[in-house]
Design an enzyme around this catalytic site. Structure first.
Site, PDB file in Angstrom:
ATOM      1  N   ASN A 237     -10.157   0.020  -0.166  1.00 29.51           N
ATOM      2  CA  ASN A 237      -8.696   0.097  -0.059  1.00 29.51           C
ATOM      3  C   ASN A 237      -8.103  -0.314  -1.405  1.00 29.51           C
ATOM      4  O   ASN A 237      -8.138  -1.485  -1.770  1.00 29.51           O
ATOM      5  CB  ASN A 237      -8.215  -0.830   1.061  1.00 29.51           C
ATOM      6  CG  ASN A 237      -6.704  -0.797   1.232  1.00 29.51           C
ATOM      7  OD1 ASN A 237      -5.992  -0.213   0.424  1.00 29.51           O
ATOM      8  ND2 ASN A 237      -6.221  -1.425   2.289  1.00 29.51           N
TER       9      ASN A 237
ATOM     10  N   HIS B 165      -3.511   7.246   3.237  1.00 28.65           N
ATOM     11  CA  HIS B 165      -3.866   5.970   2.616  1.00 28.65           C
ATOM     12  C   HIS B 165      -5.274   5.598   3.098  1.00 28.65           C
ATOM     13  O   HIS B 165      -5.611   5.759   4.271  1.00 28.65           O
ATOM     14  CB  HIS B 165      -2.864   4.898   3.037  1.00 28.65           C
ATOM     15  CG  HIS B 165      -3.252   3.516   2.617  1.00 28.65           C
ATOM     16  ND1 HIS B 165      -3.719   3.235   1.357  1.00 28.65           N
ATOM     17  CD2 HIS B 165      -3.249   2.343   3.297  1.00 28.65           C
ATOM     18  CE1 HIS B 165      -3.993   1.945   1.276  1.00 28.65           C
ATOM     19  NE2 HIS B 165      -3.720   1.377   2.436  1.00 28.65           N
TER      20      HIS B 165
ATOM     21  N   CYS C  20       0.821  -1.225   0.000  1.00 26.55           N
ATOM     22  CA  CYS C  20       0.000   0.000   0.000  1.00 26.55           C
ATOM     23  C   CYS C  20       0.850   1.268   0.000  1.00 26.55           C
ATOM     24  O   CYS C  20       0.348   2.348  -0.302  1.00 26.55           O
ATOM     25  CB  CYS C  20      -0.936   0.015   1.203  1.00 26.55           C
ATOM     26  SG  CYS C  20      -2.028  -1.397   1.255  1.00 26.55           S
TER      27      CYS C  20
HETATM   28  N1  ACO Z   1     -18.820  -9.176   7.964  1.00 31.27           N
HETATM   29  C1  ACO Z   1     -19.285  -9.550   9.170  1.00 31.27           C
HETATM   30  N2  ACO Z   1     -18.502  -9.983  10.151  1.00 31.27           N
HETATM   31  C2  ACO Z   1     -17.187 -10.036   9.918  1.00 31.27           C
HETATM   32  C3  ACO Z   1     -16.621  -9.671   8.690  1.00 31.27           C
HETATM   33  C4  ACO Z   1     -17.489  -9.234   7.685  1.00 31.27           C
HETATM   34  N3  ACO Z   1     -17.064  -8.837   6.486  1.00 31.27           N
HETATM   35  N4  ACO Z   1     -15.283  -9.822   8.765  1.00 31.27           N
HETATM   36  C5  ACO Z   1     -15.007 -10.266   9.988  1.00 31.27           C
HETATM   37  N5  ACO Z   1     -16.156 -10.410  10.684  1.00 31.27           N
HETATM   38  C6  ACO Z   1     -16.323 -10.868  12.054  1.00 31.27           C
HETATM   39  C7  ACO Z   1     -15.167 -11.676  12.553  1.00 31.27           C
HETATM   40  O1  ACO Z   1     -15.296 -13.014  12.127  1.00 31.27           O
HETATM   41  C8  ACO Z   1     -15.302 -11.518  14.038  1.00 31.27           C
HETATM   42  O2  ACO Z   1     -16.288 -12.399  14.483  1.00 31.27           O
HETATM   43  P1  ACO Z   1     -16.138 -13.180  15.885  1.00 31.27           P
HETATM   44  O3  ACO Z   1     -16.046 -12.092  16.926  1.00 31.27           O
HETATM   45  O4  ACO Z   1     -17.350 -14.014  15.950  1.00 31.27           O
HETATM   46  O5  ACO Z   1     -14.836 -13.953  15.756  1.00 31.27           O
HETATM   47  C9  ACO Z   1     -15.850 -10.101  14.209  1.00 31.27           C
HETATM   48  O6  ACO Z   1     -16.372  -9.735  12.924  1.00 31.27           O
HETATM   49  C10 ACO Z   1     -14.824  -9.080  14.633  1.00 31.27           C
HETATM   50  O7  ACO Z   1     -13.672  -9.250  13.867  1.00 31.27           O
HETATM   51  P2  ACO Z   1     -12.430  -8.340  14.057  1.00 31.27           P
HETATM   52  O8  ACO Z   1     -11.370  -8.777  13.095  1.00 31.27           O
HETATM   53  O9  ACO Z   1     -12.080  -8.224  15.492  1.00 31.27           O
HETATM   54  O10 ACO Z   1     -13.021  -6.932  13.600  1.00 31.27           O
HETATM   55  P3  ACO Z   1     -12.313  -5.527  13.595  1.00 31.27           P
HETATM   56  O11 ACO Z   1     -13.141  -4.571  14.309  1.00 31.27           O
HETATM   57  O12 ACO Z   1     -10.866  -5.616  13.957  1.00 31.27           O
HETATM   58  O13 ACO Z   1     -12.375  -5.129  12.060  1.00 31.27           O
HETATM   59  C11 ACO Z   1     -10.953  -5.035  10.151  1.00 31.27           C
HETATM   60  C12 ACO Z   1     -11.705  -5.918  11.093  1.00 31.27           C
HETATM   61  C13 ACO Z   1     -11.942  -4.134   9.430  1.00 31.27           C
HETATM   62  C14 ACO Z   1     -10.223  -5.890   9.144  1.00 31.27           C
HETATM   63  C15 ACO Z   1      -9.965  -4.147  10.940  1.00 31.27           C
HETATM   64  O14 ACO Z   1      -9.218  -4.923  11.837  1.00 31.27           O
HETATM   65  C16 ACO Z   1      -9.025  -3.409  10.040  1.00 31.27           C
HETATM   66  O15 ACO Z   1      -9.431  -2.596   9.239  1.00 31.27           O
HETATM   67  N6  ACO Z   1      -7.740  -3.635  10.201  1.00 31.27           N
HETATM   68  C17 ACO Z   1      -6.749  -2.973   9.373  1.00 31.27           C
HETATM   69  C18 ACO Z   1      -6.372  -3.908   8.313  1.00 31.27           C
HETATM   70  C19 ACO Z   1      -6.348  -3.266   6.977  1.00 31.27           C
HETATM   71  O16 ACO Z   1      -6.671  -2.109   6.790  1.00 31.27           O
HETATM   72  N7  ACO Z   1      -5.940  -4.056   6.005  1.00 31.27           N
HETATM   73  C20 ACO Z   1      -5.903  -3.631   4.686  1.00 31.27           C
HETATM   74  C21 ACO Z   1      -4.571  -3.810   4.071  1.00 31.27           C
HETATM   75  S1  ACO Z   1      -3.310  -3.073   4.981  1.00 31.27           S
HETATM   76  C22 ACO Z   1      -3.388  -1.541   4.775  1.00 31.27           C
HETATM   77  O17 ACO Z   1      -3.819  -1.052   3.777  1.00 31.27           O
HETATM   78  C23 ACO Z   1      -2.958  -0.740   5.927  1.00 31.27           C
END
Ligand code: ACO
Length: 322
Positions: free
Chosen positions: A279, A249, A113
């Site tokens: 993203n 970003h 990214c």
């Molecule tokens: N729809 C519904 N539920 C979902 C989904 C979805 N699409 N995806 C995950 N869940 C569920 C999980 O299974 C979990 O369920 P559980 O509690 O029963 O196990 C619950 O939602 C919570 O999951 P978390 O991973 O804790 O959710 P979080 O609030 O951390 O959000 C996310 C996840 C959006 C990925 C967040 O952590 C994030 O944005 N992290 C940054 C990662 C990122 O941006 N990556 C992109 C590439 S890197 C970059 O560009 C920087």
């Protein structure tokens, strides 16, 4: 002293739009979950036969016209991308040839990214050294081609697109200060498990998908971006109050909000496109820059901080006067 300055911008987004409602039909998710956790409402997805260079060419044409230059002036092409058309030749050579740019330095750069920030920083150095007079710098990604559409943890996050800028020498800044960083100890938190020299035969199979520990990525991203933003400002002797705009970003609205808070910037001074683009990895910063310039919010002379964070981890920031 010679500086480099952005004199033109452009972006391209594929025609096909995929909304959160569309994703509800594919995986067990909801529009509400995606919007509240990520800020994404829709994303553009490239056509099956569309490549990253196809998108770059469209974005570059707009940037070239915006800059009012002829392709014959361009003497460097750099593309930040994780999803080049081919393993070789590098994507910038394909773009150079198709745009009719005369033979010149042309290479691609992979920093996930952060690819565009790395590419812009590199072009800045060549211009400051007096070796390049006109650079075409792009960040572009067909990242949806790596997405496993049955994995709700990742498929809701990403989108495709390309952003391009034209960079030329200037007596006035221009780019003031660039900072890059990387730490491979975090490799396993965000990666794609296939490459030219590793498990190439598994590409396109079920095991080959984006691997991400979302929570961990989130924490390191916020901490690292906050630190590098302050380092960039301190290095330039600029206080955060002087900043006119943050162009971050676009990974997740909550990461963007956390960054704005660290810089004491109201969200009105932050360019946010994650709701419309998702993203787009290396394409996200140059596309957000182009959006802000074209809708009239970003104006010549304003002080702008751009930053990005991605797999590796890699990170970087650029402070500039537009
Ligand atoms: N729809 C519904 N539920 C979902 C989904 C979805 N699409 N995806 C995950 N869940 C569920 C999980 O299974 C979990 O369920 P559980 O509690 O029963 O196990 C619950 O939602 C919570 O999951 P978390 O991973 O804790 O959710 P979080 O609030 O951390 O959000 C996310 C996840 C959006 C990925 C967040 O952590 C994030 O944005 N992290 C940054 C990662 C990122 O941006 N990556 C992109 C590439 S890197 C970059 O560009 C920087």
């Amino acid at each position: 002293m010679t500086y480099s300055r952005i004199v033109g911008t452009g972006r391209y987004l594929p025609e096909r739009i995929m909304t959160n409602a569309d994703l509800e039909k594919i995986v067990d998710t909801s529009d509400e979950w995606i919007r509240t956790r990520t800020g994404v409402e829709r994303r553009h997805v490239c056509a099956e036969d569309q490549t990253t260079s196809d998108m770059c060419i469209e974005a570059a044409k707009v940037a070239i016209e915006d800059a009012g230059i002829s392709v014959s002036e361009i003497d460097m092409v750099i593309t930040g991308t994780t999803t080049p058309d081919l393993i070789f030749p590098n994507i910038s050579t394909i773009i150079q040839h198709k745009l009719g740019i005369p033979a010149c330095t042309a290479f691609s750069l992979e920093a996930a990214c952060t690819g565009f920030i790395y590419a812009l920083t590199t072009a800045d150095k060549f211009i400051k050294a007096g070796e390049v007079k006109c650079a075409l710098v792009m960040g572009a990604e067909c990242i949806t081609k790596l997405v496993d559409w049955s994995d709700r943890n990742t498929c809701v996050l990403f989108g495709d697109g390309a952003g391009a800028v034209i960079l030329k020498p200037s007596e006035e800044p221009g780019i003031i200060s660039c900072h890059l960083g990387a730490d491979g100890q975090y490799k396993d938190l965000l990666y794609y498990p296939v490459g030219a020299s590793k498990d190439l035969a598994t590409a396109g199979t079920a095991g080959a998908k984006i691997m991400m520990s979302g929570n961990e990525v989130f924490k390191v991203a916020v901490k690292t971006l906050g630190k590098i933003a302050m380092e960039t400002l301190d290095d330039a002797g600029v206080s955060k109050e002087e900043l006119d705009w943050l162009v971050p970003h676009q990974a997740n609205i909550r990461i963007i909000q956390a960054m704005a808070k660290r810089l004491d910037m109201p969200m009105e001074k932050v360019i946010v496109t994650v709701q419309d683009h998702g993203n787009t990895s290396a394409a996200s910063v140059p596309m957000a820059l182009d959006v802000g310039i074209r809708d009239g919010r970003l104006k010549r002379g304003q002080l702008i901080l751009m930053e990005a964070f991605g797999g590796g981890f890699t990170w970087g920031s650029v402070l500039m006067r537009l």
